[in-house]
Write a protein that holds these residues in place. Structure first.
Motif, PDB file in Angstrom:
ATOM      1  N   LYS A  47      15.558 -40.272  89.862  1.00  0.00           N
ATOM      2  CA  LYS A  47      16.056 -41.737  89.988  1.00  0.00           C
ATOM      3  C   LYS A  47      15.769 -42.364  91.363  1.00  0.00           C
ATOM      4  O   LYS A  47      16.176 -43.402  91.414  1.00  0.00           O
ATOM      5  CB  LYS A  47      17.287 -42.087  88.994  1.00  0.00           C
ATOM      6  N   TYR A  59      20.968 -47.887  91.318  1.00  0.00           N
ATOM      7  CA  TYR A  59      19.528 -47.247  91.957  1.00  0.00           C
ATOM      8  C   TYR A  59      18.732 -48.513  92.474  1.00  0.00           C
ATOM      9  O   TYR A  59      18.221 -49.159  91.678  1.00  0.00           O
ATOM     10  CB  TYR A  59      19.026 -46.405  91.162  1.00  0.00           C
ATOM     11  N   GLN A  66      16.376 -49.005  94.460  1.00  0.00           N
ATOM     12  CA  GLN A  66      14.860 -49.247  94.179  1.00  0.00           C
ATOM     13  C   GLN A  66      14.474 -47.807  93.747  1.00  0.00           C
ATOM     14  O   GLN A  66      13.725 -47.090  94.172  1.00  0.00           O
ATOM     15  CB  GLN A  66      14.054 -49.482  95.828  1.00  0.00           C
ATOM     16  N   PRO A  67      14.435 -47.674  92.365  1.00  0.00           N
ATOM     17  CA  PRO A  67      13.965 -46.297  91.549  1.00  0.00           C
ATOM     18  C   PRO A  67      12.381 -46.175  91.818  1.00  0.00           C
ATOM     19  O   PRO A  67      11.814 -47.353  91.798  1.00  0.00           O
ATOM     20  CB  PRO A  67      14.568 -46.465  90.141  1.00  0.00           C
ATOM     21  N   ASP A  79      12.323 -51.281  84.165  1.00  0.00           N
ATOM     22  CA  ASP A  79      12.843 -51.361  85.686  1.00  0.00           C
ATOM     23  C   ASP A  79      14.197 -51.654  85.825  1.00  0.00           C
ATOM     24  O   ASP A  79      15.027 -52.659  85.366  1.00  0.00           O
ATOM     25  CB  ASP A  79      11.973 -52.559  86.391  1.00  0.00           C
ATOM     26  N   GLY A 122      16.126 -51.283  88.459  1.00  0.00           N
ATOM     27  CA  GLY A 122      16.333 -51.244  89.891  1.00  0.00           C
ATOM     28  C   GLY A 122      17.902 -52.373  90.047  1.00  0.00           C
ATOM     29  O   GLY A 122      17.485 -53.443  89.476  1.00  0.00           O
TER      30      GLY A 122
END
Length: 96
Positions: A49, A67, A69-70, A81, A83
């Motif tokens: 991740k 997270y 900016q995964p 997404d 993120g």
């Protein structure tokens, strides 16, 4: 669904807007209550991740994480997404 700590709602969104990853519910950024999270300096990187951001919740250290900016491979694996979505440590925060 709601995330609460000591009776305080820190996140709330319909289940359809959440993402379930490895048994944890991730709340969209827009569902987080203003002032509920403070960024923590605790470092962590998940093998799939990516780089995590831990958060303190209502004075409880590292009780949430996200997270920002995964990697695209993680987004593909999850199917959405995630993120910036926030998950909570169930030892401290009740998710129901």
């Amino acid at each position: 669904m709601k995330a609460t700590i000591n009776g305080r709602v820190v996140a709330e969104a319909p289940e359809s807007e959440l993402v379930s990853i490895e048994g944890n519910w991730y709340f969209p950024p827009s569902s987080i209550a203003d002032g509920a999270l403070d960024d923590s300096a605790t470092p962590y990187t998940c093998p799939w991740k990516g780089v995590a951001q831990y958060h303190d919740v209502a004075g409880q250290s590292d009780a949430a994480w996200s997270y920002p900016q995964p990697p695209s491979s993680a987004v593909t694996r999850v199917g959405k997404d995630f993120g910036g979505y926030v998950a909570f440590d169930r030892r401290y925060v009740e998710v129901s």
